[in-house]
Design a protein around this motif. Structure first.
Motif, short mmCIF file in Angstrom:
data_model
loop_
_atom_site.label_atom_id
_atom_site.label_comp_id
_atom_site.label_asym_id
_atom_site.label_seq_id
_atom_site.Cartn_x
_atom_site.Cartn_y
_atom_site.Cartn_z
N TRP A 191 -14.41 -13.99 -1.27
CA TRP A 191 -15.46 -14.93 -1.68
C TRP A 191 -15.56 -15.10 -3.19
CZ3 TRP A 191 -18.01 -18.50 0.91
CH2 TRP A 191 -19.14 -19.09 0.33
N ASP A 192 -15.23 -14.06 -3.94
CA ASP A 192 -15.36 -14.12 -5.40
C ASP A 192 -14.21 -14.84 -6.08
OD1 ASP A 192 -17.79 -12.67 -5.46
OD2 ASP A 192 -16.67 -10.82 -5.17
N ARG A 193 -13.21 -15.28 -5.29
CA ARG A 193 -12.08 -15.98 -5.89
C ARG A 193 -11.83 -17.32 -5.20
NH1 ARG A 193 -6.51 -13.81 -6.78
NH2 ARG A 193 -6.48 -15.70 -8.04
N PRO A 194 -12.74 -18.27 -5.38
CA PRO A 194 -12.50 -19.61 -4.81
C PRO A 194 -11.27 -20.23 -5.45
CG PRO A 194 -14.38 -19.64 -6.31
CD PRO A 194 -14.01 -18.19 -6.13
N PHE A 195 -10.47 -20.90 -4.64
CA PHE A 195 -9.23 -21.51 -5.13
C PHE A 195 -9.48 -22.98 -5.47
CE2 PHE A 195 -5.23 -23.83 -4.05
CZ PHE A 195 -4.52 -23.44 -5.19
N TRP A 196 -9.21 -23.33 -6.73
CA TRP A 196 -9.35 -24.71 -7.20
C TRP A 196 -7.95 -25.25 -7.52
CZ3 TRP A 196 -14.14 -27.23 -8.62
CH2 TRP A 196 -15.27 -26.44 -8.49
N PRO A 197 -7.41 -26.14 -6.69
CA PRO A 197 -6.12 -26.75 -7.04
C PRO A 197 -6.26 -27.60 -8.31
CG PRO A 197 -6.71 -27.17 -4.75
CD PRO A 197 -7.93 -26.64 -5.42
N ARG B 255 -19.25 -35.29 -10.00
CA ARG B 255 -19.40 -33.84 -9.83
C ARG B 255 -18.26 -33.28 -9.01
NH1 ARG B 255 -23.94 -30.86 -6.04
NH2 ARG B 255 -23.45 -28.71 -6.64
N GLN B 256 -17.75 -32.11 -9.42
CA GLN B 256 -16.78 -31.36 -8.63
C GLN B 256 -17.39 -30.01 -8.30
OE1 GLN B 256 -12.52 -31.57 -9.75
NE2 GLN B 256 -13.20 -32.70 -11.57
N LEU B 257 -17.27 -29.61 -7.04
CA LEU B 257 -17.75 -28.29 -6.63
C LEU B 257 -16.86 -27.74 -5.53
CD1 LEU B 257 -20.82 -28.46 -4.24
CD2 LEU B 257 -19.52 -30.50 -4.85
N HIS B 258 -16.95 -26.45 -5.36
CA HIS B 258 -16.17 -25.74 -4.34
C HIS B 258 -17.10 -25.34 -3.20
CE1 HIS B 258 -13.75 -22.49 -2.51
NE2 HIS B 258 -12.71 -23.11 -3.04
N THR B 259 -16.50 -25.07 -2.04
CA THR B 259 -17.27 -24.57 -0.90
C THR B 259 -18.20 -23.43 -1.30
OG1 THR B 259 -15.68 -25.23 0.79
CG2 THR B 259 -17.04 -23.33 1.30
N ALA B 260 -17.73 -22.56 -2.21
CA ALA B 260 -18.55 -21.42 -2.64
C ALA B 260 -19.86 -21.86 -3.28
CB ALA B 260 -17.75 -20.55 -3.61
N GLN B 261 -19.93 -23.12 -3.76
CA GLN B 261 -21.14 -23.62 -4.42
C GLN B 261 -21.94 -24.56 -3.52
OE1 GLN B 261 -18.43 -25.19 -7.36
NE2 GLN B 261 -19.50 -24.09 -8.97
N TYR B 262 -21.45 -24.80 -2.33
CA TYR B 262 -22.08 -25.76 -1.42
C TYR B 262 -23.40 -25.18 -0.90
CZ TYR B 262 -22.50 -28.79 2.75
OH TYR B 262 -22.92 -29.66 3.70
N VAL C 163 -15.61 -37.21 -1.61
CA VAL C 163 -14.25 -36.89 -1.16
C VAL C 163 -14.22 -35.40 -0.86
CG1 VAL C 163 -11.82 -36.74 -1.82
CG2 VAL C 163 -13.16 -38.74 -2.47
N VAL C 164 -13.87 -35.05 0.37
CA VAL C 164 -13.75 -33.65 0.78
C VAL C 164 -12.26 -33.31 0.86
CG1 VAL C 164 -14.23 -31.93 2.57
CG2 VAL C 164 -15.93 -33.70 2.04
N VAL C 165 -11.85 -32.27 0.14
CA VAL C 165 -10.46 -31.87 0.09
C VAL C 165 -10.29 -30.55 0.85
CG1 VAL C 165 -8.49 -31.35 -1.41
CG2 VAL C 165 -10.29 -32.91 -2.20
N THR D 68 -11.07 -25.77 -0.35
CA THR D 68 -9.66 -25.37 -0.46
C THR D 68 -9.44 -23.87 -0.36
OG1 THR D 68 -10.02 -25.67 -2.85
CG2 THR D 68 -8.83 -27.40 -1.70
N GLY D 69 -10.41 -23.17 0.16
CA GLY D 69 -10.20 -21.78 0.48
C GLY D 69 -10.37 -20.82 -0.69
#
Length: 359
Positions: free
Chosen positions: A138-144, A155-162, A174-176, A288-289
């Motif tokens: 969880w502490d290492r969200p992957f950002w391509p 705005r750009q955010l990761h699942t970890a911030q959702y 846009v969901v990647v 993106t995991g």
């Protein structure tokens, strides 16, 4: 606190895998705070579950398996999974007296001499004969990275911030990502957003019918093979496919889950493909995991040329004192339970072999 404290085993992380390992340590005669210690950097019980978004209810969770020795019963499927599992983990820690220390940040694990390891933390240094690493992802969200990413005006955010779908009301999103989180986000967002677009690197594979034990073993074997070769693990979900439930069927029928191939670049106003297609967007949500959180193990030089840590079972091939649970093939709730038991069994054998023989 400057004094170095000595124990037989240090467990890093108090999620599913860490608690399972601590349970088996205690069950086989190790005493918390005397023989082993559990260090967790989270503010409270619940592992990574405590950080999940409120709209991820317990009924939406895929296959949460009970911890060893205590079933999770009568959970309300309508309650947020973060609340249900936080309370369950809290009851579990207290029932078995695991005495988890938190919040404690583990900064580095180093060779300590005399066959021991030094675990450097925000609360001082622990000297140990064996280490069970259960730090998860969880502490290492992957950002391509994609061309033009820094120019995007939205705005750009990761699942970890959702935090839930309401904040995207009236926005073009846009969901990647082709995993379970991506589909869950899309199905939640669709009633709120002005428009949603789903993009993935590979076409998603939807799984019909029940996921039986044979299919599960086959999926785990594929992940395990990568770990044995010293390659970074892929998630078990990446080889199981996405379950085709009623909500997903509805999303496919309505077009919400109409997948597009990965875009080629990001523009200030959205995303573009080389064939001239474009989508305007206010938000890019990267589902993106995650990657394994193992930076604290870097001083031990465990990584293989392929980028991963080579593991047999749960044991690091390069150092038998180190066990990785919740890593690779054990990165599922049932796999974490089994890995905790296996790690403790191996560690007991290792410590017995290292015991000095009486004259």
């Amino acid at each position: 606190m400057n004094a170095t404290r000595e124990v037989e085993v240090v467990v890093i992380g108090a999620g599913q895998a860490g608690l399972a390992a601590a349970y088996h340590l205690r069950r086989t005669g190790f005493e918390p705070d005397r023989d082993f210690v559990v260090l967790d950097h989270s503010p409270g019980p619940g592992g990574a579950w405590q950080f999940r978004w409120p709209s991820l209810t317990y009924g939406k969770v895929h296959g949460m398996h009970a911890l060893p020795g205590m079933e999770l019963t009568d959970a309300d499927p309508a309650r947020p999974s973060a609340e249900v599992i936080r309370e369950y983990f809290d009851r579990y820690e207290r029932a078995f007296g695991l005495r988890v220390r938190r919040p404690v940040d583990v900064r580095a694990v180093r060779e300590g001499g005399g066959g021991r390891l030094l675990v450097e933390t925000s609360e001082g240094v622990w000297s140990t004969r064996a280490l069970i690493n259960a730090t998860g992802t969880w502490d290492r969200p992957f950002w391509p990275r994609y061309p033009g990413q820094e120019t995007f005006r939205g705005r750009q955010l990761h699942t970890a911030q959702y935090a839930g779908p309401e904040e995207f009301a009236g926005l073009r999103v846009v969901v990647v990502g082709g995993g379970a989180s991506g589909t869950q986000h899309l199905l939640e967002l669709a009633p709120y957003a002005a428009a949603t677009t789903w993009v993935t690197r590979r076409p998603p594979v939807f799984r019909e019918g029940p996921f039986d034990q044979e299919a599960g073993r086959a999926a785990v074997a594929l992940v395990e093979e990568r770990v044995r070769r010293g390659l970074p693990p892929r998630s078990v979900v990446s080889v199981t496919g996405l379950p085709l439930n009623d909500a997903v069927r509805q999303g496919l029928a309505s077009g919400v889950l109409d997948r597009r191939p990965m875009f080629d670049r990001i523009t200030p106003d959205g995303v573009e493909w080389d064939d001239g297609r474009r989508v305007d967007a206010d938000v890019i949500l990267w589902a993106t995991g995650f990657r394994a959180a193992l930076e604290h193990l870097v001083p031990l030089r465990l990584r293989e040329p392929g980028g991963g840590i080579r593991v047999e079972g749960t044991r690091a091939v390069a150092d038998p004192r180190i066990h990785l649970v919740g890593y690779g093939p054990s990165a599922s709730t049932i796999g974490a339970n089994r890995a905790g038991r296996a790690a403790v069994r191996d560690i007991r054998r290792l410590l017995a072999e290292d015991e000095p023989v009486a004259a």
